[in-house]
Design a protein around this motif. Structure first.
Motif: not given
Length: 922
Positions: A97-103, A105-115
Motif C-alpha cells: 500500500a505504501s509503495d503504491q501511494a508513493f507511485v 505521488a510520483l505520477r502526480a509530480t509529472g516526472g520532476s522527482v530524482i531518485l
C-alpha cells in the motif's frame, strides 16, 4: 660542480617528495587551508529537507513506510518547488500500500522527482570491482529520473572530488549534485568541490515540519530545488571533508551542486604551469647564487613563496582553478636550507664574533650615533645615522658636523658653529639635550633631538651625539592637538572647538549688535543603518552627511559633530542669508536628495533645533542648551522638521522637573491614596473584586488626576518606590476586608520599574507573608510595555508568581501590537478588554465583533474576561449575550476611597439584583 650543488640538492629533494607521495598530501593540505581562509555563501536555491533526529523521534523507527514520502511529495507540490531529489534508498520493496501511494505521488509530480542509484562491491569477496548496482524499483523508476550518489574517498579518508556522472550497466547517469544543478555531461571529468562554501549557509528544514505542512517551512521551499535525505547521526550517512569537517550525505550533494551553480567546479592547473614555476625559481637562484648576498637570496625566496601563495589564493577565489604550489614551496624551502649550509663557516665564526663584538655594541643603537674629533669632523657614523639622514658612512666620515644641519643655523651667519655652545657645555653630567633641524640626503628638513657629550680620548678630546628623529613625536603631538579639537571620523570641529568658536562669534556679535544662529541637526533613523548595515556603513554615512553640511554652509560658519548622529551649525548673522527658520528649512531640504554611500542610496531625514543669540541665550552654554532643547522637541514631535527655541520649551522641562520634585515630596508626606473601583459579575451584578487606583491629594491643588502625574512617575526615579507602596497598601486593605469576611479580589496595576530591578516575584511573596493576604485575592494587571522589557525574564517572573497562587491578567487587551502572541507565551489567568472597545459596543458593530471574538477566544484558552468602561445597562446586556462574565465601569461605581467602597458595597449585604438596580438609578 660546486656551483651546481644547491640546484642538484633541490632536484633530488623534489624527486623524493614526488616518489614518496608527500606531494599529494601537501598539495591537498594547502588547498584545504585556502578553503578555510576563503568562505562564501550558498546561493540558497537548494534547500535540504533533513531526516533529522526530531523527525525520526516524531514519526518512529527507521525505515519509514513510503506513504510518508508520498505525503511529503504532495506537500512539496503544494509549496511549488522546482525539483525534488531523494537521497534515500528505493531499491527494495516496502509494504504494497505504501509503495503504491508513493507511485501515485510520483505520477502526480509529472516526472520532476530524482531518485538515487549507487554502486556497491560485489557479494563475492574475491571480486573487488563495484559491480552490484542498486537502482530504484521499476515501478518508481517509470515516473522519476535516476541520479548517481557515489563519491570517491581519498587515501586520507576525506572526500574532495566529485563526478558529473557515472555509467551504470552501459548507460550514463548524472550525479545527484549535477542533476540538482541541471548541468552534466558524460565526458566531463570529476572536479574539486569548493569547501569554501559554508555549510551553515545552506537552508535546512526538518522533514517532519514539511510533512505537517507548517507554513514557515513551506514558505522557505517555494520556488526552490529540494534534496531529501538523512542528517541524523543514527542513520550513518556521514562523510569526512577538509579542515576536520564531518557532514551528512545530502549536505555533501548540495555542496557539489552549489559548486556547479556558482561556477566553482575547481580543477588543478596543468603540470606545465608547475614545471614552468620550478624553472623560474631555479633560474633566479642560478643567476643570483654568487652575485647577491645570502640574505638577499632568502628575501627573494620568501617573496617568491608569498607571491606564489597570493596568486594561488587569488586564482582559487576568483576562478575555478587551484594552483599547485606544493612543489614551489618545497623547492624554496630546500633552497633556503642550501643557502644556510653554504654560508655557515664554523671555523671563522668565533673569530668574527670576537672581532665584531665591540663594533656591534656601538652600532646596535636604534638611534643615530655620531662621533667627532676636536675639530668637529665626523669619525663615527652608525647605521642609525644612516637610517635617519640617508648618508652612508664613507660619505660622512671626515665631514663637519654642521653638514647635517639645515640652514639657517642656530647662530647668525658668520658667527661660531651651530654647536659651539653645546660643545662648551658637553662635559656636564648627562651631556646637553637640544633640538635642531636636520637635513636629509634628499633635502628634507626634519626635527632632530640631540644629546651631546664630550670626553678625553687617546687621540685628543672627542665629542659624541646621540641623534633621534622626532618627526613622529612632533606629528603625534600635532595629532593629539587635532584630536582634542576635531572629530576623528568626520574631520569636523568637536564640541569644545564649537564652544570656543561660538564664544568668539557671540563676542563679535555683541560689539556689532548682530545675531548668531546655532542649529543642532540630528539624523532620524540612523541607528537602523548601524543595526542593519553595520557601523562601517554608518560611519560612511556620517562622513557623507558632514560633507553635505559643509557644502551647504560654504564656509559661512562652523559645522561641528556633537555626538553620534548629532551635528551643530553656528553662523554669524552677517554671514547668514535669511532667518534661522529659513536656514533650518534649507538644511532640511538638503536631505531631500538621497545620500550615495558606496553603491547604496540612503534616504535620511533630519530633525533640527535652532536658537538665536541674543534672543535665546547670551552665552555659548545657553545657546547650546536651548538649541538642543529645541532639537529634542523636534525629535519627539515632528521628525524630519525643525523647531525654533521658545521659552515655553524650557518652561515645560522645568515644570516636569518641578513635578518630579513635588512627587518625591508627596511620597515622603504620604499624599498618595488608593481608590477602589468595583468589579462585578455581569449576570447578576454580584461584587467579585475591586481595582486599586492611585490618586494624589495635593495640599494646594486638591485631588490630582493620575493622567497628569503617572506618566512622570513611570519615567522617574521614584517609580519603584510608589509602585511598592501601592502593592503594600492594596494588600493590607484586601487583608482587612478578608478578615471582615469579605473575600474581595483586589487588582493592582504594575509598573515597568518593578520588573526592571530586583526580584519582583520574591517581593510579592514577601508582601503576602507580611500582610497574611490569601494569594487568590491578589490580582496583578500587566500591560504590553512590561512584556517588552525582557521577554524571558518577565516570563520566568510571572511563572513564579502564578506558583504562589496570585492571578495575572493582561490589561488594555487589544490596544498593543502583539497581544495574541502574549496569550500564547505568557502565563495569564485572564484579560481585561480595553474600554475603547466597550464604550460604543452597543452601537458599533466593529467593536461588537472584536469584543465577541475576544470573549470566545478567552473561553477556549481558559481565561477569564473583564470588560472595562461599562457606562450603561445596554452595554451590560450586550456583554452578557456575548458570554462576558465580569465587568467594571461608572455604571457600577466610580473609583472611591476604601471607606466609601465599604459603605456602598460591604457594610450592608444586598441582593446582586439591587446592585444593578442602584447602578441604573445612578
Amino acid at each position: 660542480m660546486k656551483h651546481y650543488r644547491p640546484h642538484i640538492f633541490v632536484v633530488v629533494a623534489l624527486v623524493i617528495v614526488l616518489s614518496s607521495g608527500w606531494h599529494g598530501a601537501f598539495r591537498s593540505a594547502l588547498t584545504d587551508l585556502r578553503f578555510a581562509w576563503q568562505s562564501r555563501q550558498a546561493s540558497g536555491d537548494i534547500v535540504v529537507v533533513a531526516i533529522d533526529a526530531p523527525s525520526i523521534e516524531k514519526i518512529g523507527v527507521w525505515p519509514w513506510p513510503r506513504r510518508f514520502h508520498a505525503d511529503l511529495l504532495r506537500r512539496l507540490e503544494s509549496a511549488d518547488v522546482k525539483d525534488v531529489v531523494f537521497d534515500v534508498d528505493f531499491s527494495t520493496p516496502s509494504d504494497t500500500a505504501s509503495d503504491q501511494a508513493f507511485v501515485e505521488a510520483l505520477r502526480a509530480t509529472g516526472g520532476s522527482v530524482i531518485l538515487p542509484a549507487f554502486k556497491q562491491p560485489a557479494a563475492d569477496a574475491g571480486n573487488a570491482k563495484p559491480v552490484h548496482v542498486n537502482r530504484p524499483l521499476g515501478q518508481f523508476g517509470e515516473h522519476s529520473w535516476t541520479a548517481v550518489v557515489n563519491v570517491a574517498v581519498e587515501r586520507d579518508g576525506l572526500v574532495r572530488r566529485y563526478p558529473f556522472g557515472d555509467t551504470l550497466d552501459g548507460e550514463f547517469h548524472p550525479s545527484m549534485g549535477a542533476a540538482l544543478a541541471g548541468q552534466h555531461a558524460a565526458k566531463s571529468a570529476p572536479f574539486l568541490i569548493d569547501f569554501g562554501i559554508r555549510t551553515a549557509s545552506i537552508p535546512v528544514v526538518s522533514y517532519v515540519d514539511v510533512l505537517r505542512g507548517e507554513e514557515a517551512a513551506l514558505n522557505r521551499l517555494k520556488g526552490k530545488k529540494v534534496i531529501i535525505g538523512g542528517t541524523a547521526l543514527e542513520l550513518g550517512d556521514r562523510f569526512s571533508v577538509p579542515n576536520g569537517g564531518v557532514i551528512a550525505g545530502p549536505i555533501l550533494q548540495t555542496l557539489a551542486a552549489e559548486s556547479i551553480l556558482q561556477n566553482r567546479t575547481l580543477r588543478w592547473t596543468s603540470d606545465v604551469v608547475t614545471l614552468a614555476g620550478l624553472c623560474v625559481i631555479s633560474l633566479i637562484m642560478m643567476f643570483s647564487w654568487r652575485r647577491v648576498s645570502a640574505g638577499a637570496r632568502v628575501i627573494v625566496l620568501v617573496v617568491m613563496a608569498a607571491a606564489a601563495e597570493a596568486i594561488a589564493m587569488l586564482l582559487q577565489a576568483k576562478f575555478p582553478l587551484v594552483l599547485d604550489t606544493s612543489l614551489f614551496l618545497t623547492a624554496i624551502a630546500v633552497y633556503m636550507a642550501a643557502i644556510a649550509l653554504d654560508e655557515i663557516d664554523f671555523r671563522d665564526l668565533l673569530g668574527r664574533i670576537a672581532e665584531n663584538r665591540f663594533q656591534r655594541i656601538a652600532m646596535s643603537l636604534g638611534d643615530g650615533l655620531v662621533c667627532t674629533d676636536y675639530n668637529h669632523r665626523i669619525t663615527v657614523w652608525n647605521p642609525g645615522a644612516v637610517a635617519i639622514f640617508g648618508y652612508e658612512p664613507d660619505e660622512m666620515i671626515g665631514k663637519p658636523f654642521d653638514s647635517i644641519c639645515a640652514a639657517p643655523a642656530m647662530a647668525a651667519a658668520g658667527s661660531i658653529s651651530t654647536f659651539e655652545a653645546a660643545y662648551a657645555r658637553s662635559q656636564q653630567p648627562g651631556g646637553v639635550v637640544m633640538e635642531f633641524d636636520g637635513l636629509r640626503r634628499n633635502g628634507e628638513v626634519f626635527p632632530v633631538e640631540a644629546c651631546v657629550s664630550g670626553w678625553q680620548g687617546t687621540d685628543g678630546f672627542q665629542y659624541g651625539a646621540i641623534l633621534r628623529d622626532i618627526s613622529v613625536r612632533k606629528r603625534e603631538a600635532e595629532r593629539i592637538r587635532y584630536l582634542a579639537e576635531y572629530d576623528s571620523l568626520t574631520g569636523l570641529a568637536n564640541r569644545d572647538t564649537l564652544h570656543d568658536s561660538l564664544s568668539v562669534m557671540i563676542f563679535n556679535a555683541e560689539k556689532q549688535a548682530a545675531e548668531v544662529a546655532l542649529l543642532v541637526v540630528g539624523l532620524d533613523g540612523f541607528q537602523q543603518i548601524n543595526d542593519m548595515l553595520g557601523h562601517a556603513c554608518g560611519d560612511s554615512v556620517l562622513r557623507a552627511v558632514s560633507e553635505r553640511l559643509k557644502a551647504e554652509i560654504a564656509g559661512a560658519g562652523i559645522v561641528a559633530r556633537l555626538s553620534g548622529d548629532e551635528f551643530a551649525i553656528a553662523i554669524p548673522g552677517a554671514a547668514m542669508t535669511g532667518t534661522a527658520v529659513q536656514l533650518s528649512e534649507r538644511i532640511a531640504l538638503t536631505f531631500a536628495t538621497p545620500l550615495l554611500v558606496g553603491m547604496r542610496l540612503h534616504r535620511l531625514k533630519a530633525s533640527i533645533g535652532a536658537a538665536v543669540y541674543p534672543r535665546d541665550g547670551g552665552t555659548a552654554e545657553e545657546l547650546l542648551s536651548n538649541s538642543h532643547l529645541a532639537f529634542c522637541r523636534a525629535k519627539a514631535t515632528k521628525r524630519g522638521g525643525h523647531v525654533v527655541f521658545e521659552a515655553a520649551i524650557r518652561h515645560e522641562l522645568e515644570s516636569r522637573l518641578t513635578l518630579e520634585t513635588e512627587l518625591a515630596r508627596a511620597a515622603e508626606r504620604n499624599e498618595f491614596e488608593l481608590f477602589y473601583q468595583p468589579q462585578v459579575r455581569l449576570a447578576d451584578g454580584g461584587l467579585v473584586g475591586a481595582e486599586a487606583l492611585i490618586r494624589w491629594r495635593h495640599p494646594v491643588r486638591g485631588l490630582v488626576s493620575p493622567a497628569e502625574f503617572m506618566p512622570v512617575v513611570n519615567t522617574s526615579s521614584i517609580s519603584e518606590r510608589i509602585a511598592g507602596w501601592v502593592l503594600e497598601t492594596a494588600c493590607r486593605q484586601a487583608r482587612i476586608w478578608e478578615r471582615a469576611g469579605h473575600r474581595i479580589r483586589v487588582g493592582i496595576n504594575l509598573s515597568p520599574s518593578q520588573l526592571q530591578s530586583g526580584d519582583f516575584a520574591a517581593s510579592v511573596a514577601e508582601m503576602l507573608d507580611l500582610t497574611g493576604l490569601a494569594p487568590s485575592l491578589l490580582e496583578l494587571e500587566l500591560t504590553e510595555d512590561i512584556l517588552l522589557l525582557d521577554e524571558q525574564r518577565v516570563l520566568d517572573t510571572f511563572l513564579r508568581i502564578q506558583e504562589l497562587g496570585v492571578r495575572v491578567v493582561f490589561d488594555d487587551f487589544g490596544t498593543g501590537y502583539a497581544s495574541l502572541s502574549y496569550l500564547k507565551k505568557f502565563p495569564l489567568d485572564g484579560l481585561k478588554i480595553d474600554r475603547s472597545f466597550v464604550l460604543e459596543l452597543h452601537v458599533d458593530s466593529d467593536d461588537a465583533a472584536i469584543v465577541s471574538s475576544t470573549v470566545g477566544l478567552s473561553k477556549k484558552l481558559g481565561l477569564s474576561v473583564i470588560a472595562e468602561g461599562i457606562e450603561n445597562r445596554a452595554t451590560v446586556d450586550v456583554l452578557v449575550s456575548m458570554g462576558c462574565e465580569e465587568g467594571q465601569g461608572y455604571f457600577f461605581g466610580r473609583p472611591m476611597p476604601a471607606q466609601a467602597f465599604e459603605d456602598q458595597f460591604l457594610t450592608v449585604r444586598v441582593p446582586a439584583t439591587r446592585v444593578l438596580e442602584a447602578s441604573e438609578l445612578a
